[in-house]
Scaffold this active site. Structure first.
Site, PDB file in Angstrom:
ATOM      1  N   LYS A  20       0.842  -1.206   0.000  1.00  0.00           N
ATOM      2  CA  LYS A  20       0.000   0.000   0.000  1.00  0.00           C
ATOM      3  C   LYS A  20       0.874   1.253   0.000  1.00  0.00           C
ATOM      4  CE  LYS A  20      -3.433   2.427   2.760  1.00  0.00           C
ATOM      5  NZ  LYS A  20      -4.304   2.433   3.924  1.00  0.00           N
ATOM      6  N   GLU A  63      10.532  -4.596   4.494  1.00  0.00           N
ATOM      7  CA  GLU A  63      10.614  -6.015   4.139  1.00  0.00           C
ATOM      8  C   GLU A  63      10.295  -6.209   2.644  1.00  0.00           C
ATOM      9  OE1 GLU A  63       8.964  -4.776   6.695  1.00  0.00           O
ATOM     10  OE2 GLU A  63       9.164  -6.024   8.488  1.00  0.00           O
ATOM     11  N   GLY A 106      -4.762  -1.637   5.177  1.00  0.00           N
ATOM     12  CA  GLY A 106      -3.946  -2.764   4.711  1.00  0.00           C
ATOM     13  C   GLY A 106      -4.619  -4.105   4.945  1.00  0.00           C
ATOM     14  N   ARG A 107      -5.134  -4.311   6.153  1.00  0.00           N
ATOM     15  CA  ARG A 107      -5.727  -5.626   6.474  1.00  0.00           C
ATOM     16  C   ARG A 107      -7.128  -5.792   5.898  1.00  0.00           C
ATOM     17  NH1 ARG A 107      -4.637  -2.463  10.603  1.00  0.00           N
ATOM     18  NH2 ARG A 107      -6.249  -1.628  11.972  1.00  0.00           N
ATOM     19  N   GLU A 109      -4.697  -6.774  14.778  1.00  0.00           N
ATOM     20  CA  GLU A 109      -4.168  -5.460  14.408  1.00  0.00           C
ATOM     21  C   GLU A 109      -5.279  -4.409  14.517  1.00  0.00           C
ATOM     22  OE1 GLU A 109      -2.440  -4.290  10.378  1.00  0.00           O
ATOM     23  OE2 GLU A 109      -0.598  -4.718  11.449  1.00  0.00           O
ATOM     24  N   HIS A 169      -5.556 -33.569  17.808  1.00  0.00           N
ATOM     25  CA  HIS A 169      -4.467 -34.431  18.283  1.00  0.00           C
ATOM     26  C   HIS A 169      -3.292 -33.603  18.795  1.00  0.00           C
ATOM     27  CE1 HIS A 169      -6.385 -38.148  16.977  1.00  0.00           C
ATOM     28  NE2 HIS A 169      -6.903 -37.367  16.048  1.00  0.00           N
ATOM     29  N   LYS A 188       9.516  -0.975  14.137  1.00  0.00           N
ATOM     30  CA  LYS A 188      10.104  -0.603  12.836  1.00  0.00           C
ATOM     31  C   LYS A 188      11.233   0.401  13.054  1.00  0.00           C
ATOM     32  CE  LYS A 188       5.842  -0.569  10.042  1.00  0.00           C
ATOM     33  NZ  LYS A 188       4.984   0.308   9.252  1.00  0.00           N
TER      34      LYS A 188
HETATM   35  O1  F6P Z   1       2.118  -4.049   9.962  1.00  0.00           O
HETATM   36  C1  F6P Z   1       1.784  -2.760   9.606  1.00  0.00           C
HETATM   37  C2  F6P Z   1       1.264  -2.680   8.212  1.00  0.00           C
HETATM   38  O2  F6P Z   1       1.100  -1.340   7.907  1.00  0.00           O
HETATM   39  C3  F6P Z   1      -0.028  -3.456   7.977  1.00  0.00           C
HETATM   40  O3  F6P Z   1      -1.135  -2.798   8.455  1.00  0.00           O
HETATM   41  C4  F6P Z   1       0.020  -3.620   6.506  1.00  0.00           C
HETATM   42  O4  F6P Z   1      -0.910  -4.557   6.053  1.00  0.00           O
HETATM   43  C5  F6P Z   1       1.456  -4.032   6.332  1.00  0.00           C
HETATM   44  O5  F6P Z   1       2.169  -3.246   7.271  1.00  0.00           O
HETATM   45  C6  F6P Z   1       2.022  -3.856   4.958  1.00  0.00           C
HETATM   46  O6  F6P Z   1       1.995  -2.503   4.560  1.00  0.00           O
HETATM   47  P1  F6P Z   1       2.183  -2.096   3.050  1.00  0.00           P
HETATM   48  O7  F6P Z   1       1.073  -2.698   2.264  1.00  0.00           O
HETATM   49  O8  F6P Z   1       2.143  -0.597   3.040  1.00  0.00           O
HETATM   50  O9  F6P Z   1       3.509  -2.617   2.582  1.00  0.00           O
END
Ligand code: F6P
Length: 553
Positions: free
Chosen positions: A214, A220, A276-277, A362, A393, A517
């Protein structure tokens, strides 16, 4: 927001409706589900709801008609319906980020009107969906080729959190609907092993990378995307022009996408009013759309929309997300339940609970209310679970005979997916016999008298007794189709919404992920170069030193 802000509404735990629930809980005492069913055998059919294709049974909950009435009164007193309507209208209910919350617009029909700042957002939603459909059609048909002219056979989605969990979960869930000639993989972890394992057996000339972010700033994702570009260029002779055929971006940030080197023509956009979620129905779903095709993707959106409409219009007594949300509040506040298990009896839903973890934890893992005041009540639970019958199990022992209250959702299907060969399809009844047996055992248990009647030695009677009285919801559908998956996810989205509304927290921000972060960014040079980091606490300083030594630095 350190100082207590003026209260915009009476605090939850001072509402008469809250206190009435507390008193009711005391009166209920140790009442057992066995008694509740004896008093009202009709609850087995009466305490059920039908939403779209979902049959929802809540009879095995520690509630009576009075409990349900009191819970609905709490929802009315806390303005759940008003906040819901404000969300659907596009008002900026994400107060700390001053944003609208409009994932429901992502699955609205083309003729719907949903306005943000006076502008109807639905046409733009459908424009992106059409662009995604055209692109995924070209990839699926082989018309979109790689740089060397080879057909795309592999799709690798690189993203994390909401830019990974939705499509990754749904790809597993809908495997039976996917084009089996395509290999689709998901890379999220900044651990280089993730990307390594995802691409090690792939031909770069046949591989399409979808960079899903987003913000397009998530470290990452950008790190993995950069490494993927290096891998691609190394495999294709180093010509930068190859990137345009092998990389597309899903993002709200065109500037950063261009900076990264992806042609904006190959970008699929979305908007800041998609959290995002909650973004799985946006362009973030492109990898899934390539896998299942645009028509199935639209069926999935239709499923979401069915439950959106239900949530928006159903009366409180019939409103499934409202009910499920209130039940969770009941157990958290008055039974001290700390966690909530989601236990799908479908191998295809192996990632479903992981997806819900982000959605729920979240969203509702908050300890200040919307005005910044500390909450004095339980908020979101720990959500956990894996598919049955594997859990039976492993950890079900604790649910049956442990000391914790763990409300659980059991999700199952009447029919296996159509493509199973007859011998394997026949196993489905055994799977579902387990499904029904577990909620039966959890609710009704086995009394000491019943154990004794089997001739069990007295010393073993306490060990073989099951107290029962463990609350469960059963969600049953005909078959796991794209539409049913959409219905299930929307059900949980709105359940989470209801809980956040009652708890008066902002379910749509996620400030709690920020500190880690920032600290990671500060620490990295200490690990790589041994740089001095000011104000490092003694524990972390010692750990960094141990790491460097073990790393051979
Ligand atoms: O973990 C924080 C967060 O902002 C989430 O809410 C989001 O889904 C994820 O990082 C990834 O963010 P982006 O889509 O901006 O890379």
């Amino acid at each position: 927001m350190s100082e207590m802000n003026a209260e915009s509404r009476t605090r939850l735990n001072r509402l008469p409706e809250w206190n009435a629930l507390g008193k009711h809980r005391e009166a209920l005492g140790q009442t057992h589900l066995r008694e509740l069913f004896e008093t009202d055998p009709g609850r087995g059919t009466g305490y059920t709801l039908r939403v779209g294709d979902l049959h929802i049974d809540y009879s095995k909950h520690l509630v009576t008609d009075e409990t349900l009435t009191l819970l609905r009164e709490l929802a009315a007193a806390t303005g759940v319906a008003e906040l819901r309507d404000a969300m659907f209208r596009g008002e900026k209910i994400n107060v700390t980020e001053d944003r609208a919350v409009l994932h429901t617009a992502l699955r609205a029909p083309a003729d719907a009107v949903v306005e943000v700042d006076g502008e109807n957002v639905v046409p733009a939603v459908h424009e992106v969906l059409d662009k995604m459909a055209a692109f995924s059609g070209r990839v699926r048909s082989g018309e979109w080729t790689g740089f060397t002219g080879k057909r795309i056979k592999n799709v690798v989605n690189i993203g994390i959190g909401g830019s990974d969990l939705g499509p990754a979960m749904a790809y597993e869930a809908l495997r039976a609907f996917t084009d089996r000639s395509l290999t689709v993989r998901f890379v999220s972890n900044v651990d280089g092993a993730d990307l390594h394992e995802a691409v090690r057996d792939l031909d770069p000339a046949e591989t399409l990378f979808i960079i899903a972010s987003k913000t397009f700033t998530t470290i990452e994702t950008i790190t993995n995307a950069t490494s993927a570009r290096q891998w691609l260029l190394a495999g294709l002779g180093g010509d930068e022009a190859a990137v345009a055929r092998h990389f597309v971006a899903l993002s709200t940030n065109a500037e950063k996408v261009t900076e990264f080197g992806i042609d904006p023509a190959n970008m699929f956009g979305f908007w800041d009013w998609v959290g995002g979620r909650y973004s799985f129905d946006s362009a973030i779903g492109l990898s899934l759309m390539i896998a299942i095709g645009a028509n199935a993707f639209r069926e999935l959106l239709g499923g979401f929309h069915t439950v959106d409409e239900h949530f928006r219009t159903a009366a409180p007594e019939d409103n499934a997300p409202l009910l499920l949300g209130l039940l969770g509040i009941w157990y958290g506040a008055f039974f001290d339940a700390q966690s909530h298990a989601v236990l799908p009896y479908s191998h295809y839903l192996s990632r479903f609970t992981a997806y819900l973890q982000q959605l729920d934890m979240e969203s509702n893992g908050k300890s200040v209310d919307r005005d910044g005041n500390p909450v004095e009540w339980q908020t979101g639970p720990v959500v956990w679970g894996t598919p049955g019958t594997n859990g039976q199990h492993a950890y079900y022992q604790l649910i049956h005979q442990g000391t914790k209250v763990i409300p659980a959702d059991f999700i199952g299907f009447a029919r296996p997916v159509a493509e199973l060969e007859p011998a394997l399809a026949a196993q489905h009844d055994l799977l579902m016999a387990n499904f029904f047996a577990q909620t039966q055992a959890l609710a009704f248990g086995k009394t000491a008298e019943e154990v004794r009647a089997e001739g069990v030695a007295e010393a073993l009677v306490p060990h073989k007794t099951f107290q029962g009285n463990h609350p469960t919801t059963t969600i049953l559908a005909g078959e796991l189709t794209p539409s049913v998956l959409g219905q299930l996810i929307a059900l949980y989205e709105h359940k989470v919404f209801v809980q956040g509304a009652v708890w008066n927290i902002d379910s749509f921000d996620q400030w709690g992920v920020e500190l880690g972060k920032v600290l990671a960014k500060r620490l990295e040079p200490a690990l790589t170069e041994g740089a001095q980091v000011d104000d490092l606490d003694p524990s972390t300083r010692a750990l960094v030193a141990a790491y460097r030594e073990l790393r051979g630095r």
